[in-house]
Each structure stands twice: as C-alpha cells, then as structure tokens.
Design an enzyme around this catalytic site. Structure first.
Site, PDB file in Angstrom:
ATOM      1  CB  SER A  51      -0.020  -1.407  -2.150  1.00  0.00           C
ATOM      2  OG  SER A  51      -0.648  -1.694  -1.106  1.00  0.00           O
ATOM      3  NE  ARG A 120      -6.646 -10.505   2.895  1.00  0.00           N
ATOM      4  CZ  ARG A 120      -5.526  -9.925   3.534  1.00  0.00           C
ATOM      5  NH1 ARG A 120      -5.277  -9.948   4.754  1.00  0.00           N
ATOM      6  NH2 ARG A 120      -4.717  -9.710   2.456  1.00  0.00           N
ATOM      7  CG  ASP A 274       4.003  -3.305   5.421  1.00  0.00           C
ATOM      8  OD1 ASP A 274       4.362  -4.317   5.396  1.00  0.00           O
ATOM      9  OD2 ASP A 274       2.850  -2.835   5.694  1.00  0.00           O
TER      10      ASP A 274
END
Length: 337
Positions: A51, A120, A274
């Site tokens: 994302s 997570r 990223d």
C-alpha cells in the site's frame, strides 16, 4: 460480512496501470525518540509495503489497484479510507468479521535506530486466498507488483501470489518483485530463501536491497549477484538498491550504476524501498528508459526518508518537480570512494 467485495457484485472497473497485493497494518509511531517503555505519545498511521507503493504511485497520477483483506471494524475502515483517500482503487479489498487487522508498533531510538514490533499472527490479511483474484481486473493492468512479505503470511497467501503471477503472465502484465525480507515472519531461512528466489526467477524486474541480495544469492558484489540471477532468467532486469549510494542495474543488454541523492538527515528509513519501487515504476509508466526510471526511484527514496512515517513523505507530481531542482547528486568520487 464482507463489504466492498467486487466478487459479490458489480463494480466499476477502471483501466489500471499497476495492481499490487498485500497486508497493511495500523501503525503506532512514537513522537519521542525513546524506548517503548518510556514513550507515551504516538501517531496513528498505516504501514504496508504494497500500500505504501500504491499510494506513492497514485500521488504521482498513476492508476493503481490494491488487493487485500481487513477487519470489519474501525481499524480496518481507517486503513481502507486512508488508502482509498489517496486515490488507490480498493474494489478488491475484503472485510473480515472474524480476524483482526495487524498492528505495527515502532520504537524510535538514538542515531536514527528504529525497532519494529509486529502483531499480525492470524490477521485478516493472512486469510486471503487466490479466490480474491478476478481475471478481468488483471486484464486492464500493465504491471503486477509483489513482495516477499505476502507469501509468508500463510499457505493460502503463498498460493495467492503464485496465482497472481500466473494470471499476470496470461494477460501480459510485467511482474515486479521486491523481496522485502522479513525474517520475523519466517521459521526456516533456507525455505524462505528458496521461495523468494523462485518468485524472482518468475519476475520481469527484481528489486532487492544489497543485503537482501547477498542473502538470497550467496554472492557479495552487485555484478556477481546480477550475473547469478540473469543465469536463471535471461529476460530479467535486476536492480540492486545500494542505499545512499544509489543502485546498480543489469539485464542481458546493459549494466550500470545510478547515483543517489544527498540527504542531510534521515528521519525514518522504513518505507524507503517502497518509495524507490514507486519511483521506478512511475518512470517506466512514463516511458522512461531504465536509467531515467532509476534516477526517479533514487530521488523519491531520498525524499521519503526525510519524513516521519511510511507514506507521509510521498510527493505529488508538482512537489516532485520542485524537489528535482533542489536535491543534489554527489560526485562519483564522493559516492564510491
């Protein structure tokens, strides 16, 4: 209950430049440079390699679709609204009633040291399956961007990534792979290495950092590393990130170093890779050659590390043009001395 799940209804499909798939977590980022035991002020943010990449590209005016699974609660909505609010298409995001959105807590220490704590296990994203893929959605895109994070979240996520690559090849999408190694997510480093090398061999562009590349290939220099991967896939383009020094790229036709940009102070290095990937793909989408695309990648990577957060420093097109005027490229002697 699943909301905004395009498989269950008619969804407008726009033409996309890039599709990416992965988990995004809610991030609690301390304002103070203190160990977690002493910090008490935190910013609420989001974090996820895919994302981050999608938002970076979207801010530069590209059409990006992000596929994922989130909890059907406030944290899930927060992440979804943030990503969609940055112009990313979320038609294939599923909402899960039974599993939580992952958490990431940063710990900021002295000398720009950042510790990351993940929560997570059993997250909603880890329950993604290959059934989330809609071939019509893929048929509109040019590139698939994947990382080495998603396939180690669960067996079903591993199957999902290989199915996404298979579908991409069927429809002519170029596959871009950033290994984004997370040792905290693997139980067997040798199996992890084998998995990531398998994905690299199926890709069109492979974007490891230098330490990742050394681990995965067993070689030490960018030239040796690239030669190793080109022997596995002669149509591959290998791009090795070298931090402040820039990057090295090689394919069957050419190889070269591309210098980085000067950064006076690194505030938060997480997300730099990223940003690099987003800049690189933006350059490709704009028709730039490999070197020009890598110059943009180095520039955006240098910009983002000067902001506190994974996505907060991503520039829009106007800002990027302004940064181009003021960011400095050091001389070859300064970079490689």
């Amino acid at each position: 209950m699943e909301m905004n799940n395009a498989k269950n209804g008619s969804v407008y499909m726009q033409k996309l430049d890039v599709i990416t798939i992965g988990e995004t977590m809610a991030v609690f980022n301390p304002i103070q440079d203190l160990p977690f035991t002493d910090a008490y002020l935190f910013m609420k943010q989001i974090g996820g390699a895919e994302s981050n990449f999608a938002i970076g590209l979207s801010r530069l005016g590209h059409k990006v679709g992000w596929i994922s699974r989130l909890s059907n609660d406030s944290l899930g909505y927060y992440i979804h609204n943030t990503i969609r609010g940055n112009g990313v298409d979320t038609s294939y995001v599923e909402f899960d009633d039974n599993h939580p959105t992952g958490l990431l807590i940063k710990e900021r220490l002295i000398q720009n040291q950042v510790n990351v704590h993940y929560y997570r296990n059993g997250s909603a994203a880890s329950f993604m399956t290959k059934d989330i893929i809609n071939e019509e959605y893929f048929s509109t895109a040019k590139y698939l961007f994947v990382t080495g994070i998603t396939p180690v979240l669960s067996e079903s996520c591993r199957e999902l990534i290989f199915e996404a690559i298979k579908v991409s090849k069927r429809y002519g999408l170029k596959v871009i792979f950033d290994p984004n190694i997370r040792f905290k997510l693997c139980t067997d480093k040798n199996e992890y290495k084998k998995l990531l090398n398998q994905i690299a061999s199926l890709s069109d562009y492979f974007l490891p950092g230098i330490q990742e590349a050394k681990f995965l290939s067993g070689y030490n220099t960018p030239e040796e590393i690239a030669k190793n991967y080109l022997s596995l896939n002669e149509s591959l383009t290998v791009v090795i990130k070298l931090g402040s020094k820039g990057c090295y790229s090689a394919n069957s036709l050419q190889s070269n170093y591309v210098k980085g940009f000067e950064v006076n102070k690194v505030i938060d290095p997480i997300g730099a890779g990223d940003a690099f990937a987003a800049g690189f793909v933006s350059g490709l989408l704009e028709g730039g050659n490999l070197e020009k695309s890598l110059e943009i990648a180095n520039l955006i990577g240098a910009i983002v590390v000067q902001s506190n957060g994974d996505i907060e420093g991503f520039p829009n097109r106007k800002q990027l043009n302004e940064y181009k005027k003021i960011m400095i490229v050091p001389s070859v002697e300064e970079v490689y001395r």
